[in-house]
Design a protein around this motif. Sequence first.
Motif, short mmCIF file in Angstrom:
data_model
loop_
_atom_site.label_atom_id
_atom_site.label_comp_id
_atom_site.label_asym_id
_atom_site.label_seq_id
_atom_site.Cartn_x
_atom_site.Cartn_y
_atom_site.Cartn_z
N ALA A 12 40.18 34.93 32.38
CA ALA A 12 40.50 36.32 32.70
C ALA A 12 39.30 37.23 32.45
O ALA A 12 39.04 38.15 33.23
CB ALA A 12 41.69 36.78 31.87
N HIS A 13 38.58 36.95 31.37
CA HIS A 13 37.38 37.74 31.07
C HIS A 13 36.38 37.65 32.22
O HIS A 13 35.87 38.67 32.70
CB HIS A 13 36.76 37.22 29.77
N ARG A 14 36.11 36.43 32.66
CA ARG A 14 35.19 36.25 33.78
C ARG A 14 35.72 36.90 35.05
O ARG A 14 34.97 37.47 35.85
CB ARG A 14 34.93 34.75 34.01
N GLY A 15 37.04 36.82 35.26
CA GLY A 15 37.64 37.41 36.45
C GLY A 15 37.52 38.92 36.48
O GLY A 15 37.26 39.51 37.54
N VAL A 16 37.68 39.56 35.32
CA VAL A 16 37.55 41.02 35.27
C VAL A 16 36.10 41.42 35.54
O VAL A 16 35.84 42.37 36.29
CB VAL A 16 38.03 41.57 33.91
N VAL A 127 42.56 42.46 28.43
CA VAL A 127 41.69 41.37 27.95
C VAL A 127 41.03 41.77 26.64
O VAL A 127 40.94 40.96 25.70
CB VAL A 127 40.62 41.02 29.02
N GLU A 128 40.57 43.00 26.54
CA GLU A 128 39.93 43.49 25.32
C GLU A 128 40.88 43.43 24.13
O GLU A 128 40.52 42.97 23.04
CB GLU A 128 39.44 44.92 25.55
N ARG A 129 42.11 43.87 24.34
CA ARG A 129 43.09 43.86 23.25
C ARG A 129 43.48 42.44 22.86
O ARG A 129 43.68 42.14 21.68
CB ARG A 129 44.32 44.68 23.65
#
Length: 410
Positions: A12-16, A127-129
Motif C-alpha cells: 500500500a505504501h508503494r501504491g500511494v 498508511v501513515e497511521r
Amino acid sequence: MQSSPASTLRRAHRGVVATFALVGVVNGILAARLPGLAAKLGLDTGDVGLVILSWGVAATVTMQCMRWIVAALGNRLLLRVGTPLITVAVGLIALSSSFPLLLAAAAGFGVASGIAEAMMNAQGSLVERRAGRPLMNGFHAGWSAGAVTGGLLAVLLAALDVSYTASVLGVAAVAFPLALAVGWSYLDEPAEKEEATHRRNLPGVVYLIGVVAFLALLIEGLVADWSGLFLVRDLRTTEAVAAIAYPAYELATFSGRLFGDRLRLRYGSRSILAVAGTTTALGVLLVVLAPSAVWAIAGFGLTGLAVCVVVPLCMSLAGALAPGRPDAAIAQVSAIGYAGLLVGPVLIGFVAEATSLRIGIATAIAVALLITAASSRIPQRLPAEPEFASEAAGTPAGVGHDSSQAPRQP
C-alpha cells in the motif's frame, strides 16, 4: 495465499507513492506545456484565467462533497475511480479544438482531480497511521518526482517541436492503464460513520489547517500556471526555456519533501510553517526582481523548496486531529486548501490584466507571510507528533509490534 499485514502495508505504501507520482506526471506536463495550449487555441491571459477558473471551481466543489461521500463509500473505492478519471480528462483537454470544449474538459479535469487529490491524501494518512510514523512528505515527494518527470518530458517534446496535442495525449494514454493497475494496492477500512448532527462539527483546528493549506496551494498554483507565461511574455525567453521553470520548481519541492518528515520530528509544526512562509516570500521576491530567466527560475526553485512542506504537513495533521473521522477531516482540508489553486491563478490573471504579470506574481509575497503569521496559532507539538518521537530519537516506530496493529488514530 493471504499476504501478511506487513507486506500488505508495504504494498500500500508503494501504491500511494505511485499514485501521487502518476497524478504529478499529468499535472507536470499540463503546467509546463500551458504556453503551447495558449498558442494552439490563441488564448490571451484572461482566457487562460477562465480555463483555470473552470478547473478550480469543479475541483473545489467536488472536494467539498467528498467529505460526505467518503463517509459512505470509503477512500479506497473513490481513489480507484478518481485516478484513472484524471488521465481521461487530461486526454480530453489535449483533444479540445475550441475554447468552449476546453472549458468543459477543464471542468472534467477538476472533478477528477477533486476526487483523486482528496482521496490519495486520505489513503496516505491511513498508511501513515497504520505504519505509526510520519510519511506524508514522502508521498508528496512522489508527486513532485512525477511532476518533474512530466515537466522535463514537456521540455524535451517542446524542443523537438512535438505538438501540444500529441504530447499531452500521449502521456495520458500511458498513464491510464497504470492508474487502473495501482488501485489494487490500496488499503481498505470501514467507511466512516458520521452522525448527521456532527457532520459540520469537525475540530476547529481542522479549519485553521485548511486555511494554511489554502495559502500554500495558492502559491503552488501561481507557479504551476503562470511561471511559463511569465518567462515567455515578461522575460522574452523561448517556450523551451520557459518550460524549465516548472520542473525546476518541482525538483526543489521534491528535494525539500525528502527531508520534510525528519524536519517535522526535529523542530515541530509551528517552526516548520514559520520558516516555510518566510522563505517562500523571499523566493517570490527573487522572481519579481529577476532581470533574466535564470534568476526567475532560481526564484521559483527557492519558492518550491520552502513551500513544499506545508501541504503535506496540513494533510497529516488533519488526519490526526479528528478521531473517528480522518477521511472527512482530510477531505475538508483539501476542499479549503485546493480552493487556493482556484483563487491564486485567477487572482494573478485579473491583476495581470489590469497591471502586469510581474505585479500579479508579487501578490504572493503577502500570501507567504500570512503562512508565517498563521503558524503562531498552530501548537508546536500536535497529537500526531508524540507518537513519532521514537523515530526522531533514532528508534524506528513500530519496533517490537506488528505495524498493522498500530493505533489507527495518533
